[in-house]
Scaffold this motif. Structure first.
Motif: not given
Ligand code: A3P
Length: 266
Positions: A150-170, A258-266
């Motif tokens: 999904y990361w590789e296709e996100r721009e071409k397919r207009n996919i909103l890519y969101i992270f669980y950690e971001d949702m927990k943070e804010n 793939a440079d996906i900015p995962f975080r294992t802590d917040i």
């Protein structure tokens, strides 16, 4: 491809009744899926979405049953990897939101889910489960391929890519991000209400969200609750230092492209 039995995942569970057991996995294009999904694969692949439909994809869980009977616009949740999503979603330019979670917390959560969800294959011991995850042997396939697909296709397919950690943070920031993507403008009090209703605490107490309506022979919540902990970093309570090292080295190899900015802590 398996036969054309029109049996959804939930219907298969109901039909299994007392003789209920964990479903075996069958591969489609190299991706292991539970057999009721494979039995319905022809109709899933032939599904024609409406342009107004919204796809929500995550690694991993449920199917596309009942959709044909529902009128658009629909919110369609899938755990299929990108390559197995019916093409109509992209041809019709449907909006799609992908929710990704860091690998180690995702693995821990999946382990406990497999212990309590008696439709999933037996998880076996923790150490072996880590290897199954790393080898892409769990239901819905490889986490690495899933998040990258999904990361590789996100721009071409207009996919909103969101992270669980971001949702927990804010959570408010992420709800607003979703609203913008959906071209929605909501009053502040509505956004606050969404944040409140989707908090872990509220959802854990909500019978529609905590799955308490699913019977014990299917979801045995005495083994592990469906709404378990809902935190970032629980992996530190499960991985030994040796397991962390092994996992991290393998992770670097698998994710180097793939440079996906995962975080294992917040
Ligand atoms: P944990 O097992 O780490 O608690 P899914 O719904 O895809 O099966 O994902 C389940 C995981 O997401 C569980 O993780 C669950 O607790 C967590 N989760 C579900 N709703 C949540 C929420 N509103 N806030 C935080 N975590 C949530």
């Amino acid at each position: 491809m398996a036969g054309k039995e029109e049996l959804s995942y939930s219907e298969a569970i109901a039909a299994a009744g007392d003789a209920f057991h964990r479903f075996p996995l069958i591969k489609i294009q190299g991706v292991p899926l539970m057999c009721p999904i494979v039995h319905n694969w022809d109709s899933i692949w032939a599904f024609r979405p409406d342009p107004s439909d919204l796809l929500i994809a995550t690694y991993p869980k449920a199917g596309l049953s009942l959709l044909k009977k529902m009128d658009p616009p629909r919110v369609i949740k899938t755990h299929l990897p990108f390559k197995l999503v019916p093409e109509g979603f992209w041809k019709n330019k449907c909006k799609a939101i992908y929710v990704a979670r860091n690998a180690k917390d995702n693995l821990v959560s999946y382990y406990h889910f497999d212990r309590m969800n008696l439709t999933q294959p037996e998880p076996g011991p923790w150490d072996g489960y880590i290897h199954k995850f790393m080898n892409g042997e769990l239901a819905w396939g490889s986490w690495y391929d899933h998040v990258k697909g999904y990361w590789e296709e996100r721009e071409k397919r207009n996919i909103l890519y969101i992270f669980y950690e971001d949702m927990k943070e804010n959570p408010q920031r992420e709800v607003e991000r979703i609203m913008r993507y959906l071209d929605l403008s909501l009053a502040d009090d509505v956004i606050s209400r969404i944040v409140e209703l989707t908090s872990f605490k509220t959802m854990k107490e909500n019978p529609m969200a905590n799955y308490s309506f699913i019977l014990k022979p299917v979801f045995d919540q005495s083994i592990s609750p469906f709404m378990r902990k809902g935190v970032v970093g629980d992996w530190t309570n499960h991985f030994s230092p040796a397991q962390t090292q092994l996992f991290d080295e393998d992770y670097k190899r698998k994710m180097k492209d793939a440079d996906i900015p995962f975080r294992t802590d917040i």
